[in-house]
Every structure is written in C-alpha cells, then in structure tokens.
Enzyme design. Structure first.
Site, PDB file in Angstrom:
ATOM      1  N   HIS A  53      -6.395   8.313  12.195  1.00  0.00           N
ATOM      2  CA  HIS A  53      -6.020   6.895  12.117  1.00  0.00           C
ATOM      3  C   HIS A  53      -4.550   6.695  11.798  1.00  0.00           C
ATOM      4  CE1 HIS A  53     -10.505   5.884  11.169  1.00  0.00           C
ATOM      5  NE2 HIS A  53     -10.308   6.188  12.443  1.00  0.00           N
ATOM      6  N   GLU A  98     -22.247   8.395  -3.019  1.00  0.00           N
ATOM      7  CA  GLU A  98     -23.316   7.462  -2.614  1.00  0.00           C
ATOM      8  C   GLU A  98     -23.901   7.889  -1.269  1.00  0.00           C
ATOM      9  OE1 GLU A  98     -20.697   3.718  -4.392  1.00  0.00           O
ATOM     10  OE2 GLU A  98     -21.494   3.613  -2.352  1.00  0.00           O
ATOM     11  N   ALA A 102     -15.861  14.195  -5.091  1.00  0.00           N
ATOM     12  CA  ALA A 102     -15.238  15.310  -4.358  1.00  0.00           C
ATOM     13  C   ALA A 102     -14.379  16.155  -5.299  1.00  0.00           C
ATOM     14  CB  ALA A 102     -14.384  14.735  -3.234  1.00  0.00           C
ATOM     15  N   CYS A 156       7.168  -1.367  22.611  1.00  0.00           N
ATOM     16  CA  CYS A 156       7.401  -0.169  23.452  1.00  0.00           C
ATOM     17  C   CYS A 156       6.818   1.097  22.830  1.00  0.00           C
ATOM     18  CB  CYS A 156       8.912  -0.001  23.700  1.00  0.00           C
ATOM     19  SG  CYS A 156       9.829   0.471  22.233  1.00  0.00           S
ATOM     20  N   ASP A 211      -2.882   8.443   4.137  1.00  0.00           N
ATOM     21  CA  ASP A 211      -2.090   8.563   2.894  1.00  0.00           C
ATOM     22  C   ASP A 211      -1.276   9.841   2.765  1.00  0.00           C
ATOM     23  OD1 ASP A 211      -5.234   9.146   1.107  1.00  0.00           O
ATOM     24  OD2 ASP A 211      -3.995  10.556   2.229  1.00  0.00           O
ATOM     25  N   ARG A 234       0.848  -1.210   0.000  1.00  0.00           N
ATOM     26  CA  ARG A 234       0.000   0.000   0.000  1.00  0.00           C
ATOM     27  C   ARG A 234       0.877   1.251   0.000  1.00  0.00           C
ATOM     28  NH1 ARG A 234      -4.078  -0.418   4.803  1.00  0.00           N
ATOM     29  NH2 ARG A 234      -5.000   1.455   3.899  1.00  0.00           N
ATOM     30  N   ASN A 294      -7.858   9.212   6.713  1.00  0.00           N
ATOM     31  CA  ASN A 294      -6.919   8.656   5.746  1.00  0.00           C
ATOM     32  C   ASN A 294      -5.504   8.630   6.324  1.00  0.00           C
ATOM     33  OD1 ASN A 294      -9.132   8.611   4.082  1.00  0.00           O
ATOM     34  ND2 ASN A 294      -8.605  10.505   3.018  1.00  0.00           N
TER      35      ASN A 294
HETATM   36  C1  BV8 Z   1     -11.963   2.015  18.742  1.00  0.00           C
HETATM   37  C2  BV8 Z   1      -6.601   1.181   9.659  1.00  0.00           C
HETATM   38  C3  BV8 Z   1     -12.031   1.323  20.965  1.00  0.00           C
HETATM   39  C4  BV8 Z   1      -5.633   1.997   8.953  1.00  0.00           C
HETATM   40  C5  BV8 Z   1      -8.935   1.665  10.033  1.00  0.00           C
HETATM   41  C6  BV8 Z   1     -16.003  -4.332  17.950  1.00  0.00           C
HETATM   42  C7  BV8 Z   1     -14.722  -4.480  18.464  1.00  0.00           C
HETATM   43  C8  BV8 Z   1     -13.813  -3.435  18.519  1.00  0.00           C
HETATM   44  C9  BV8 Z   1     -14.186  -2.187  18.050  1.00  0.00           C
HETATM   45  C10 BV8 Z   1     -15.457  -2.062  17.527  1.00  0.00           C
HETATM   46  C11 BV8 Z   1     -16.365  -3.094  17.484  1.00  0.00           C
HETATM   47  N1  BV8 Z   1     -17.519  -2.631  16.921  1.00  0.00           N
HETATM   48  C12 BV8 Z   1     -17.356  -1.328  16.611  1.00  0.00           C
HETATM   49  C13 BV8 Z   1     -16.125  -0.966  16.977  1.00  0.00           C
HETATM   50  C14 BV8 Z   1     -15.535   0.313  16.817  1.00  0.00           C
HETATM   51  C15 BV8 Z   1     -14.739   0.277  15.525  1.00  0.00           C
HETATM   52  C16 BV8 Z   1     -15.720   0.526  14.393  1.00  0.00           C
HETATM   53  O1  BV8 Z   1     -16.177   1.638  14.237  1.00  0.00           O
HETATM   54  N2  BV8 Z   1     -16.035  -0.515  13.625  1.00  0.00           N
HETATM   55  C17 BV8 Z   1     -17.021  -0.339  12.568  1.00  0.00           C
HETATM   56  C18 BV8 Z   1     -16.457  -0.830  11.239  1.00  0.00           C
HETATM   57  C19 BV8 Z   1     -18.268  -1.132  12.970  1.00  0.00           C
HETATM   58  N3  BV8 Z   1     -13.775   1.346  15.649  1.00  0.00           N
HETATM   59  C20 BV8 Z   1     -12.558   1.073  16.130  1.00  0.00           C
HETATM   60  O2  BV8 Z   1     -12.153  -0.029  16.382  1.00  0.00           O
HETATM   61  C21 BV8 Z   1     -11.715   2.295  16.382  1.00  0.00           C
HETATM   62  N4  BV8 Z   1     -11.165   2.185  17.695  1.00  0.00           N
HETATM   63  O3  BV8 Z   1     -13.156   2.084  18.727  1.00  0.00           O
HETATM   64  O4  BV8 Z   1     -11.256   1.697  19.851  1.00  0.00           O
HETATM   65  C22 BV8 Z   1     -11.269   1.737  22.129  1.00  0.00           C
HETATM   66  C23 BV8 Z   1     -11.710   2.818  22.886  1.00  0.00           C
HETATM   67  C24 BV8 Z   1     -11.016   3.165  24.001  1.00  0.00           C
HETATM   68  C25 BV8 Z   1      -9.851   2.463  24.359  1.00  0.00           C
HETATM   69  C26 BV8 Z   1      -9.398   1.405  23.558  1.00  0.00           C
HETATM   70  C27 BV8 Z   1     -10.101   1.038  22.432  1.00  0.00           C
HETATM   71  C28 BV8 Z   1     -10.548   2.362  15.391  1.00  0.00           C
HETATM   72  C29 BV8 Z   1     -11.072   2.655  14.021  1.00  0.00           C
HETATM   73  C30 BV8 Z   1      -9.910   2.768  13.046  1.00  0.00           C
HETATM   74  C31 BV8 Z   1      -9.796   1.486  12.312  1.00  0.00           C
HETATM   75  N5  BV8 Z   1      -8.732   1.558  11.302  1.00  0.00           N
HETATM   76  N6  BV8 Z   1      -7.940   1.473   9.165  1.00  0.00           N
HETATM   77  C32 BV8 Z   1      -5.601   1.553   7.512  1.00  0.00           C
HETATM   78  O5  BV8 Z   1      -4.962   0.514   7.227  1.00  0.00           O
HETATM   79  O6  BV8 Z   1      -6.213   2.257   6.685  1.00  0.00           O
HETATM   80  S1  BV8 Z   1     -10.505   2.053   9.542  1.00  0.00           S
HETATM   81  C33 BV8 Z   1     -10.790   2.096   7.867  1.00  0.00           C
HETATM   82  O7  BV8 Z   1     -12.116   2.656   7.730  1.00  0.00           O
HETATM   83  C34 BV8 Z   1      -9.942   3.058   7.105  1.00  0.00           C
HETATM   84  O8  BV8 Z   1      -8.729   3.271   7.661  1.00  0.00           O
HETATM   85  C35 BV8 Z   1     -10.735   4.352   7.093  1.00  0.00           C
HETATM   86  O9  BV8 Z   1      -9.977   5.264   7.834  1.00  0.00           O
HETATM   87  C36 BV8 Z   1     -11.964   4.030   7.866  1.00  0.00           C
HETATM   88  C37 BV8 Z   1     -13.186   4.773   7.420  1.00  0.00           C
HETATM   89  O10 BV8 Z   1     -13.507   4.385   6.100  1.00  0.00           O
HETATM   90  P1  BV8 Z   1     -13.822   5.554   5.035  1.00  0.00           P
HETATM   91  O11 BV8 Z   1     -12.660   6.470   5.014  1.00  0.00           O
HETATM   92  O12 BV8 Z   1     -15.151   6.125   5.315  1.00  0.00           O
HETATM   93  O13 BV8 Z   1     -13.804   4.733   3.691  1.00  0.00           O
HETATM   94  P2  BV8 Z   1     -15.015   3.887   3.072  1.00  0.00           P
HETATM   95  O14 BV8 Z   1     -14.451   3.040   1.992  1.00  0.00           O
HETATM   96  O15 BV8 Z   1     -15.798   3.250   4.171  1.00  0.00           O
HETATM   97  O16 BV8 Z   1     -15.953   4.999   2.419  1.00  0.00           O
HETATM   98  C38 BV8 Z   1     -15.466   5.731   1.297  1.00  0.00           C
HETATM   99  C39 BV8 Z   1     -16.605   6.646   0.900  1.00  0.00           C
HETATM  100  O17 BV8 Z   1     -16.157   7.483  -0.159  1.00  0.00           O
HETATM  101  C40 BV8 Z   1     -17.832   5.908   0.392  1.00  0.00           C
HETATM  102  O18 BV8 Z   1     -18.967   6.434   1.038  1.00  0.00           O
HETATM  103  C41 BV8 Z   1     -17.858   6.220  -1.119  1.00  0.00           C
HETATM  104  O19 BV8 Z   1     -19.183   6.348  -1.584  1.00  0.00           O
HETATM  105  C42 BV8 Z   1     -17.161   7.546  -1.139  1.00  0.00           C
HETATM  106  N7  BV8 Z   1     -16.482   7.891  -2.390  1.00  0.00           N
HETATM  107  C43 BV8 Z   1     -15.810   7.063  -3.231  1.00  0.00           C
HETATM  108  N8  BV8 Z   1     -15.275   7.785  -4.234  1.00  0.00           N
HETATM  109  C44 BV8 Z   1     -15.603   9.091  -4.008  1.00  0.00           C
HETATM  110  C45 BV8 Z   1     -16.380   9.161  -2.842  1.00  0.00           C
HETATM  111  N9  BV8 Z   1     -16.865  10.313  -2.350  1.00  0.00           N
HETATM  112  C46 BV8 Z   1     -16.574  11.438  -3.038  1.00  0.00           C
HETATM  113  N10 BV8 Z   1     -15.832  11.457  -4.167  1.00  0.00           N
HETATM  114  C47 BV8 Z   1     -15.333  10.311  -4.690  1.00  0.00           C
HETATM  115  N11 BV8 Z   1     -14.607  10.351  -5.816  1.00  0.00           N
HETATM  116 ZN    ZN Z   2      10.535  -1.352  21.227  1.00  0.00          ZN
END
Ligand code: BV8
Ligand code: ZN
Length: 241
Positions: A118, A213, A229, A129, A103, A69, A101
């Site tokens: 993120h 969408e 966008a 560590c 990136d 990536r 993002n």
């Molecule tokens: C947290 C890693 C708790 C980096 C990512 C069960 C167990 C554990 C946690 C959970 C659980 N259930 C729920 C949770 C919480 C969880 C969560 O929300 N899960 C969801 C999926 C149900 N969240 C977490 O775990 C977060 N941490 O809650 O910790 C905690 C609290 C206290 C103490 C300790 C712990 C951490 C969340 C971060 C996860 N990491 N990625 C990487 O490798 O990238 S998330 C991943 O989704 C991506 O990184 C991105 O950042 C994130 C969001 O996605 P989007 O950016 O929205 O992308 P997506 O594809 O979904 O949408 C794109 C959109 O663009 C679409 O709508 C499309 O229509 C549109 N589009 C496309 N082209 C265009 C456009 N729009 C305009 N113009 C275009 N041209």
């Molecule tokens: Zn270390």
C-alpha cells in the site's frame, strides 16, 4: 499462548518464510490501527480520507492529515515483533514481508525484503503525472509538481486504486512458494492483500495467524496465536536459536 512451540519447530525447519503484516504489528510502536476498537476508520470515513476522490475534493484537509500521521510515525520505533522478523533473516532464512503498512518500520528494523503493498507514507508523488516528488516538505502547505503543476499526494494506495504490479506479483509468488505463511496484525478485511493468505493456504503452505482478536482469515489458518505480536514473535524466535 499455545502453538508457540509448534510454530517455532516449523520455522526452524523452513529455509524461506513469507509474511503478511498489517497495522497490528505496529500497534505496539504507537502507530494507529484502522478497524479494531481504537481504529482510525471508527472516527474517519475512509471514502473521504483514503480515496483519490476524497483527496481531490479536499486536498488540504487530507494532506494535513497525512502530514500529522507522518509526524507520529516519524517518532515511532520498530518493536520486538519487527525485530523478530529481522532475527529470522539473521538465522539465514529468506524472509519476504508483504506489508499493508505504510510506516517504513520493517525497513527501519532492518528487514531486507519488504514488499509495500500500500505504498509508503514518506514518499510523495504528483497526482497528475505520477512523478515522484522528492523535495523536502517544509510545512503543511500543498505542494505542486515541478513538471506539470499537479498537486502532490502521498505515495500510498487508496481505496479503488491498483496496488503496484511488481510488488503484487512478487507477493503472490512468495505466498505460493512459502512452506509457512505468517499473518501478523491484520484484520484480513482489505483485498487484494488479504487474499495472499488464502493463496498461500491453497498452495499448500502452513498458515499461522498472530492476532489479539479473531480475523476474517482465521478459517484459513492452521495455527491461530491469540496474542500481541510483540509478545508472541519473540517467544517463537527465542525457540529457534
Ligand atoms: C483495489 C491507505 C481495485 C494508506 C488503505 C468498492 C469500491 C472500490 C474498491 C472496493 C470496493 N469494495 C471492496 C473493494 C476493494 C477494497 C477493499 O478491500 N475494501 C474493503 C475495506 C471492503 N480494496 C481496494 O480498494 C484496494 N484496491 O481493490 O483496487 C482495482 C483493481 C484493478 C484496477 C484498479 C483498481 C486498495 C486497498 C488499499 C486501501 N488503502 N490505506 C493509508 O493511509 O494507510 S487500506 C487500510 O487498511 C490500511 O492502509 C491498511 O493497510 C489496510 C488493512 O488494514 P489492517 O492493516 O489489517 O489494519 P486493521 O486495523 O484492519 O487490523 C489491525 C489488526 O491488528 C486487527 O485485527 C487487530 O486485532 C490486530 N492487532 C492490534 N494490535 C495488535 C494486533 N495484532 C497483534 N498484535 C497487536 N499488538
Ligand atoms: Zn506532475
């Protein structure tokens, strides 16, 4: 593309703008999205590829995926949507971007105030560590921490991991202080990031969603611009000059 003129008028009068961006703002730069039709999570299981457990059970597999990536993202350039946000800053507005993002494209475009909810794929750290690992990565082999011998991982926030506290607090404050909150290219599926749009709305901000969408946040939007966008944002900023 209705509402372009309305949103431009609102932005014209705003001194400060807060923005939440997701993978969709980088889609036109050739960087992958996660949940739409071509999304990464349609092919890969996030629990294996974007959790600490997943990394610990298959470190080489996950590390190589992030290396791949990095190579794709390294060759990507910011697009007109990224640059439109920079032009708002050049018009003298305070623009705070909370991005999901990893990136680095907002920074590459010249945005000055980017809050990385993120993390950043070009930063690495020790999984044990937590110390940053700043050495040049020469190949796809796993690296070891020079302080404790732990395995080096990407400095990104995986599922189940807490977001950086300072970044989170500043993002909350920006949402609360904003008069207009732009939500660009995110499905609104991931918390706590998606909650920033709800917080902004509840704090009295005008919420504008730009997405090709429907999203899980559409009900909180005052305006939904159903457009890419890279097309909508330049149309809006062209009307603010
Ligand atoms: C947290 C890693 C708790 C980096 C990512 C069960 C167990 C554990 C946690 C959970 C659980 N259930 C729920 C949770 C919480 C969880 C969560 O929300 N899960 C969801 C999926 C149900 N969240 C977490 O775990 C977060 N941490 O809650 O910790 C905690 C609290 C206290 C103490 C300790 C712990 C951490 C969340 C971060 C996860 N990491 N990625 C990487 O490798 O990238 S998330 C991943 O989704 C991506 O990184 C991105 O950042 C994130 C969001 O996605 P989007 O950016 O929205 O992308 P997506 O594809 O979904 O949408 C794109 C959109 O663009 C679409 O709508 C499309 O229509 C549109 N589009 C496309 N082209 C265009 C456009 N729009 C305009 N113009 C275009 N041209
Ligand atoms: Zn270390």
């Amino acid at each position: 593309m209705d509402f372009i003129v309305d949103v431009a008028e609102l932005l014209k009068g705003a001194d400060s703008v807060a923005v939440l961006t997701g993978a969709g703002i980088s889609a036109e730069s050739g960087v992958g999205t996660f949940r739409d039709a071509s999304g990464i999570w349609n092919k890969l299981d996030p629990s294996k590829w974007a959790t600490e457990e997943g990394f610990r059970s298959s470190p080489s597999m996950v590390w190589e995926w992030y290396q791949d990536r990095r190579k794709i993202i390294k060759d990507a350039s910011p697009n007109k949507a990224h640059y439109s946000l920079v032009s708002l800053e050049k018009l003298g507005k305070k623009v705070t971007i909370s991005t999901q993002n990893i990136d680095n494209l907002h920074q590459q475009a010249g945005s000055k105030n980017v809050l990385e909810l993120h993390g950043n794929i070009f930063r690495n750290k020790c999984i044990e560590c937590g110390k940053p690992y700043a050495k040049e990565i020469m190949n796809d082999e796993l690296c070891k921490c020079e302080f404790c011998g732990g395995i080096i991982r990407p400095d990104v926030v995986w599922y189940g991991e807490q977001l950086p506290q300072d970044v989170w607090q500043m993002s909350e404050q920006a949402a609360i202080d904003s008069s207009i909150y732009l939500v660009i290219g995110t499905s609104g599926a991931v918390y706590p990031a998606a909650g920033l749009a709800i917080l902004a709305k509840r704090a009295g901000s005008t919420v504008v969603i730009i997405n090709t969408e429907p999203t899980e946040l559409d009900d909180y939007a005052d305006f939904v611009i159903r457009e890419k966008a890279g097309i909508a944002m330049p149309e809006i900023t062209a009307r603010i000059r």
